[in-house]
Write an enzyme that holds these catalytic residues in place. Sequence first.
Site, short mmCIF file in Angstrom:
data_model
loop_
_atom_site.label_atom_id
_atom_site.label_comp_id
_atom_site.label_asym_id
_atom_site.label_seq_id
_atom_site.Cartn_x
_atom_site.Cartn_y
_atom_site.Cartn_z
N ASP A 165 0.84 -1.18 0.00
CA ASP A 165 0.00 0.00 0.00
C ASP A 165 0.89 1.25 0.00
O ASP A 165 1.73 1.42 0.89
CB ASP A 165 -0.88 -0.01 1.25
N LYS A 169 -1.36 9.84 0.56
CA LYS A 169 -1.38 11.14 1.23
C LYS A 169 -0.13 11.31 2.09
O LYS A 169 0.27 10.40 2.83
CB LYS A 169 -2.63 11.28 2.08
#
Length: 257
Positions: A165, A169
């Site tokens: 992952d 952000k």
Amino acid sequence: MGRGLGANLQSAAVTQTPSIQESRPAAPGAAPASIAHPKGIKSYVRRAGRTTSGQAKALEDLGPRYVLDYAPAPLDAAAAFGRSAPLVLEIGFGMGEATAHIAGVRPGDDFLCCEVHEPGVGALLKRIGEQGLSNIRILQHDAVEVLEHMLAPASLDGVHIFFPDPWHKKRHNKRRLIQPPLVARLAGRLKPGGYIHCATDWQPYAEQMLQVLSAEPLLANTAQGYATQPWYRPLTKFENRGMRLGHGVWDLVFTRR
């Protein structure tokens, strides 16, 4: 592809995708206190998913043979696989597409694969049955704890972390799996000459991976920057889709000095 790694299963929720599978790899999660990872980071994130009837049948029929129990004690790999062979740890395999392919083209190696997402575990077990693979064992548990408690120093010949992952952000970057404390621990688990192979389709994460891996004194880059995609790593449907859209993929391969 997947995004993640590890163990905490809830039939419709936990996914550990860092692998190269059709689902997206999951990323970091909470590490044991002995690992200097940021508090609360695990090798996986929770994702929705439903176990199909075929996956459920594979879990029932093949799980007892190919899924190992987690135990905070050193793994006897020869006993687990029924032979002595080079051992590769995979952190997060998504739906098992790449894992099964690699195990098939590298029959002389054994693959210890960590994934918490139950549909993904069922999917890989289904592939194992369909392809007659005998060199895969699965731990449905957080790979950070597996690394900490089950794998001895210099016990691994390789580590695969495919598409973890990326936590896009900036405020979430600290949750990324590839960070100095984990890389140091992985390097210590490798035999001299063993390798770490990471892949990502997110360029900022590729840059971070390159920086972190290059800074680990026990590791040496096999390339000038990013590596050519190794022959054994297949392109998945997800990856092919991304390439058609102009997305890049970055491979990094470092070896233990």
